[in-house]
Scaffold this motif. Structure first.
Motif, PDB file in Angstrom:
ATOM      1  N   LEU A  39       4.844   2.666 -10.624  1.00 13.76           N
ATOM      2  CA  LEU A  39       5.793   2.838  -9.531  1.00 13.76           C
ATOM      3  C   LEU A  39       5.284   3.865  -8.529  1.00 13.76           C
ATOM      4  N   PHE A 122       5.325  -6.048  -4.222  1.00  8.01           N
ATOM      5  CA  PHE A 122       5.807  -4.856  -4.929  1.00  8.01           C
ATOM      6  C   PHE A 122       6.736  -5.246  -6.078  1.00  8.01           C
ATOM      7  N   ARG A 125       5.023  -6.140  -9.023  1.00  5.64           N
ATOM      8  CA  ARG A 125       4.228  -5.028  -9.564  1.00  5.64           C
ATOM      9  C   ARG A 125       2.745  -5.184  -9.249  1.00  5.64           C
ATOM     10  N   SER A 128       1.880  -0.205  -5.900  1.00  7.92           N
ATOM     11  CA  SER A 128       2.835   0.869  -6.174  1.00  7.92           C
ATOM     12  C   SER A 128       3.852   0.999  -5.047  1.00  7.92           C
ATOM     13  N   LEU A 129       4.945   1.692  -5.346  1.00  4.57           N
ATOM     14  CA  LEU A 129       5.968   1.963  -4.329  1.00  4.57           C
ATOM     15  C   LEU A 129       5.379   2.815  -3.207  1.00  4.57           C
TER      16      LEU A 129
END
Length: 287
Positions: A39, A122, A125, A128-129
């Motif tokens: 994340l 996102f 996955r 990343s954020l």
């Protein structure tokens, strides 16, 4: 002076796992599901490749808006559609630019050029954020600059007369129609992105990574043919925001939410459909 170690980190440790095309043009790889991106990946912020990718997204979105909005303005100022490239030409400019820009930037940033694509990847996955937010900001800034340059070429009077290429729900259609068109159109685009960059297909068919920009650009072209009469076709929040900010009239802002909610919902549905239904990734046993 930048240390050699930092260069290696930028080039290797945080390599673009989500390349859409040219990033995988090597010999036929073995199929292996990439691990989910964390994340938040603090190390990215110290890597030059992270900022280089953001700059690539900015430049690509700038060029995308510059060419496409200028094409829209050229069609709108013509006395008749027959004396210009018409709707088909507008659709080709959007699709063709996506094809070219994805091809050019895939190995650097993944060639997203669209916050909806970034959002969908996102959710799957694939990044990343931290990177997703950075990309979206750079995409929006690039779009604003691209539309601004077009206004500089056209002049205030002409730019406003032809509505600045801004997206809005056209007469005869409801806001619900516009929202539905944006959801389905973005689903087509993001589903095509997932399919064209699928790791399993890339391993099985070595030509797929090289050809990935083509179906993605073609999907954009087809969606524009279908939905230009409804909303002018957004399916890209950065494109809609950039044109709205430079045009800056109430009727463009009144419908702006449609061009954010619709693409993000469409991207989310595409991510869920591909990852859960098509690939069944949550149901696969992990070592």
């Amino acid at each position: 002076m930048e240390r050699e170690e930092d260069v290696k980190v930028g080039a290797n440790k945080f390599s673009e796992r989500h390349a859409l095309g040219t990033g995988a043009q090597s010999e036929k790889p073995e199929y292996k599901e990439a691990p989910p991106a964390p994340l938040f990946e603090p190390g990215e912020l110290k890597s030059w490749s992270f900022y280089r990718a953001g700059i690539a997204e900015f430049v690509a979105t700038f060029l995308f808006l510059y060419i496409t909005i200028l094409t829209v303005m050229g069609v709108n100022r013509s006395p008749s559609k027959c004396s210009s490239v018409g709707i088909q030409g507008i659709a080709w400019s959007f699709g063709g630019m996506i094809f070219a820009l994805v091809y050019c930037t895939a190995g650097i940033s993944g060639g997203h050029i669209n916050p909806a694509v970034t959002f969908g990847l996102f959710l799957a996955r694939k990044l990343s954020l931290t990177r997703a937010v950075f990309y979206m900001v750079m995409q929006c800034l690039g779009a604003i600059c691209g539309a601004g340059v077009v206004k500089g070429f056209e002049g205030n009077a002409r730019f406003e007369m032809y509505k600045g290429g801004a997206n809005m729900v056209n007469h005869g259609y409801s806001k619900g129609d516009g929202l539905g068109a944006e959801i389905v159109g973005t689903f087509v685009l993001v589903y095509t992105v997932f399919s064209a960059t699928d790791a399993k297909r890339n391993a099985r068919d070595s030509h797929v990574p090289i050809l990935a920009p083509l179906p993605i650009g073609f999907a954009v072209f087809l969606v524009h043919l279908a939905t230009i009469p409804i909303t002018g076709t957004g399916i890209n929040p950065a494109r809609s925001l950039g044109a709205a900010i430079i045009f800056n009239r109430d009727h463009a802002w009144n419908d702006q939410w449609i061009f954010w909610v619709g693409p993000f919902v469409g991207a989310a549905i595409a991510a869920v459909y591909h990852q859960i239904v098509i690939r069944a990734i949550p149901f696969k046993s992990r070592p």
